[in-house]
Design an enzyme around this catalytic site. Structure first.
Site, PDB file in Angstrom:
ATOM      1  N   GLU B  49       0.815  -1.227   0.000  1.00 16.61           N
ATOM      2  CA  GLU B  49       0.000   0.000   0.000  1.00 16.61           C
ATOM      3  C   GLU B  49       0.846   1.274   0.000  1.00 16.61           C
ATOM      4  OE1 GLU B  49      -3.669   0.702   1.765  1.00 16.61           O
ATOM      5  OE2 GLU B  49      -4.258  -1.387   1.929  1.00 16.61           O
ATOM      6  N   HIS B 272      -2.280  -1.159  10.060  1.00 13.93           N
ATOM      7  CA  HIS B 272      -1.812  -2.533  10.284  1.00 13.93           C
ATOM      8  C   HIS B 272      -0.597  -2.493  11.218  1.00 13.93           C
ATOM      9  CE1 HIS B 272      -3.800  -4.951   6.954  1.00 13.93           C
ATOM     10  NE2 HIS B 272      -4.244  -3.732   6.760  1.00 13.93           N
TER      11      HIS B 272
END
Lengths: 440, 440
Positions: B49, B272
């Site tokens: 990402e 995360h």
């Protein structure tokens, strides 16, 4: 590994030109192909342009006893058109879809809808692991003004990557298909030099077929001579390539092509000629310390590879600039459409801008113009997205090529590549500081 | 091969959540990530990402002295978001774009535009060939009603294919990334059992981090607890996986995860948690006759693999039926739009169908209705094409899975696979005569 001395493998490759309603005598030709394959009993049959799954299934039934193992590779909108039939067990398959493959709005060329790809099948031939590849690259519609060249180069690049990375464990590598490239074309050289694959037409001990191994010939009744200009007699764009390993040697004893119409039939099998190669595998117990991971390439080969890669990078960069320009045009047209829409809405909404009271408001023109604006916006938006995808793929390929060139150049310089910890400051990108800059 | 005893390799993996203007504190977090990576000096850093190339370039500059080698994988409309930084030389890279990745019109989910993929980099670590993979699979937006499940299963299938086929020559395989799957999820089991990869959280000798190795936790201030329901404390969806070879053994000595906010900072690195694994490589001179091509799998493992594959096939078939239904709906809507258009044109063209002469022809309504019809036709046409592509990919994966199951079952039965010539009539498809029938 079994010590399989001299196994003979007959490989067949044909672009079937299987576009129903467009290709001539399609069903009749599939019948002829099926009968010939039944009779000839090649070990491996690699077919391209089998666009209809029904035709694959027809052949599957027809070849059930001679070629019990088969696979049809699916991809894209229409399919990849790739099929393999084999006498030997297919243990595994894998499909790699090329990231670039023409344009969806070039519907008359149709390549985009085909989802061009390379299919791999792992076969076991007399105890040897054979990695068999079948592929079909983007067509070349005009040699002088080939707007798909960068796409085809990227496809050749991805093809070699795929073959190289997936064939490490193979004893034998066999590639067949319609590369849509002449033997000396950039993509062909890229593929051959990077993978170490050999051309069966060049390597064969004996040849029977068209002059210069041509596979698209003027004598084929489905070919119009205008298509071939400036090549009077024809061109060679279909190939059977092969490569051994440190444990297995491979030779081509005989190679043949069809020569237009089939003897005893009024028709050829396809608009392309069919290729057959008789390969001989010689398995040896590994003697040298060579790990078999990379073929030991001499310096001149490496230098040649660097040149080819540099050329390929240039080609990709040309495609990159082209895509950038097209995307810019799409964006500019979109902005113009938007400006037109805003102007129109302003005229409709603000009474002071309106026409004189004596004239009625031109409603139909208003709606038509608005519809036009929306159509422009939608189209340019879709195009913008598409060109962005194209740009990404081109940039990605260019990046990987640059990295590969760096690695090869380091090898050439004789630097100790095995101890990267000793020289942590030295970066391949360091040689070209702005190379990652997308504006480059 | 060098006899490299006990080389230590520290691997880092993080989903950076780098969506500018949407992700919170994006620039600040990249700064934190850069500083931490500079300080920690992991051997291999695998990032997901990293949607903006600018952020990659920022990190590249920041890590120039600690991690001189890097690669950013480009794909799709936005990019793959995948990046790798390494202390060791990257010799080669290759990108595989997953054939399925959500829907372009689900723009708020955005996965389609990201062009999800798996990137491979070949590194040389102290004389050993390390194949390093970084990937990010399609997100799971709802666990109860997961409309992307079949897509994610196909992605996991393609991921294992890619790793398995490309890592044959590797001494060590390391995979890091956000799989968007829980440890027991189908895709995870498919990946682990087929490739023989091991989970560093399970294998580690020592662990320091979140309970159960969770990587998406309720204690992270970017996570809303509603997202995690029904998992109160969090879930484990990010992984570092590894595998040795016949010549190299690999162990995980220590593994850790971050635990929400970073000590000394008000923020976590991402939504995360970051993963770090300390791997130890032990290189041995090959002693056994094992070719290293396939890990010798005992029968119970094979049976488990067949079960997992069968389950995966079922899941893909469910997705297939879904796509077929959607395509059928699109086609039906398209036909209705066409019928409406024909009817309208008939009314306008044929005077006897027209309204009474006393009523003026309703031009505006006519044009609006026509525009609507065209919009319906265009949309349904695009959708039809898209669902066709989806169907092809699903069918392709299903075919390959069936073939693999056949091959495994034959192995399980103890049939001599090495001599396919002895039994040319026996086909894997023969067991399921209508399996290739698309209507199945």
């Amino acid at each position: 590994m079994a010590n399989a001395d001299c196994v003979s493998v007959r490989v067949f490759s044909l672009n079937c030109w299987g576009i129903h309603y467009l290709s001539k005598h399609c069903s009749q030709r599939y019948q002829m192909i099926g009968e010939m394959l039944c009779k000839e009993q090649h070990d491996i049959v690699l077919l391209q342009e089998v666009w209809s799954e029904k035709d694959f299934l027809y052949l599957k039934v027809k070849l059930a006893s001679t070629h019990p193992h088969s696979h049809y590779f699916k991809s894209g909108v229409i399919g990849s058109g790739l099929a393999i039939f084999a006498k030997h067990r297919i243990h595994d398959t894998f499909l790699y879809r090329y990231s670039l493959n023409g344009y969806p709005y070039m519907a008359h060329h149709g390549d985009w809808f085909g989802g061009k790809a390379v299919g791999m099948a792992i076969l076991n031939i007399a105890g040897l692991t054979a990695n068999v590849y079948v592929t079909h690259l983007h067509a070349e519609y005009s040699r002088e003004k080939d707007s798909y060249l960068s796409h085809r180069v990227v496809q050749a690049w991805e093809l070699q990557q795929f073959i190289r990375h997936t064939s490490t464990g193979a004893d034998v590598v066999i590639v067949g298909g319609d590369l849509n490239m002449h033997p000396q074309d950039l993509g062909c050289r890229l593929l051959m030099s990077y993978t170490g694959l050999k051309d069966s037409y060049i390597e064969t001990a004996k040849f029977d077929g068209c002059e210069n191994g041509m596979t698209l010939i003027a004598d084929n009744l489905f070919i119009s001579k205008n298509e071939l200009i400036p090549f009077e007699k024809g061109i060679r764009i279909d190939y059977i390539l092969f490569k051994g390993s440190s444990t297995t040697k491979i030779y081509c004893d005989f190679m043949s092509t069809t020569k237009g119409s089939v003897p005893g039939h009024p028709l050829p099998y396809s608009d392309h000629e069919a290729l057959t190669a008789e390969l001989r595998l010689e398995s040896h117990i590994p003697a040298q310390a060579g790990s078999g991971k990379t073929h030991d390439t001499p310096a001149e080969k490496l230098a040649e590879l660097v040149d080819t890669l540099t050329e390929a990078r240039t080609e990709v960069k040309v495609g990159l600039h082209c895509a950038e320009r097209m995307r810019y045009t799409a964006a500019r047209t979109g902005v113009m459409g938007l400006a037109l829409l805003v102007l129109e809405l302003a005229i409709a909404a603000v009474p002071c801008f309106a026409l004189g009271a004596e004239q009625p408001f031109p409603r139909i023109s208003f709606y038509l113009l608005a519809a036009l604006c929306f159509a422009i916006l939608l189209t340019t938006f879709l195009l913008y997205i598409f060109y962005t995808m194209e740009l990404k793929s081109l940039q990605g390929a260019e990046d990987q090529m640059r990295l590969a060139v760096g690695s090869l150049q380091e090898k050439l310089r004789g630097f100790p590549v095995a101890q990267p910890n000793d020289a942590p400051q030295r970066s391949p990108e360091g040689q070209q500081p702005s190379a990652l800059d997308p504006e480059e």
